[in-house]
Design a protein around this motif. Structure first.
Motif: not given
Length: 118
Positions: A24-34, A38-41, A71-83
């Protein structure tokens, strides 16, 4: 004969990868990041690139400052979406395998089941 069984077992294991399960925490972090447009783009650009996307290419495509991109890269990386892979002074971005599929599977599971007619 035992060698063939060992080979078959290893092939069987390689063919059926375990699907990623998100907490649940991972899903929440992913959705928050998206949630940020601009992060979604940025994620769209990364996922549509045929190879890992360089940060300079991402910055040019999004027309944002280096600090904002960072900042956007860090958010996407922290949420687990990107490497993020570093080669010297360059950074390359790629979507983590299985994460988007796992999120999509979870979201699909939220669709209402058909209600029996009365």
């Amino acid at each position: 004969m035992a060698v063939k069984e060992d080979l078959r077992t290893s092939v069987k294991t390689a063919e059926t990868p375990r699907p990623l399960r998100l907490s649940r925490a991972q899903r929440t972090a992913l959705l928050k990041a998206l949630a940020d447009p601009k992060r979604f783009e940025l994620l769209e650009r990364i996922s549509r690139a045929s190879c890992p996307l360089g940060c300079s290419d991402a910055r040019e495509a999004l027309a944002i400052s280096p600090a904002t991109l960072s900042h956007h890269i860090k958010e996407l990386q922290t949420s687990g979406l990107i490497d993020v892979r570093r080669e010297g002074k360059f950074h390359y971005l790629s979507v983590k395998p299985g994460v988007l599929e796992a999120l999509a599977t979870y979201l699909q599971s939220l669709s209402p089941a058909s209600c029996p007619t009365r």
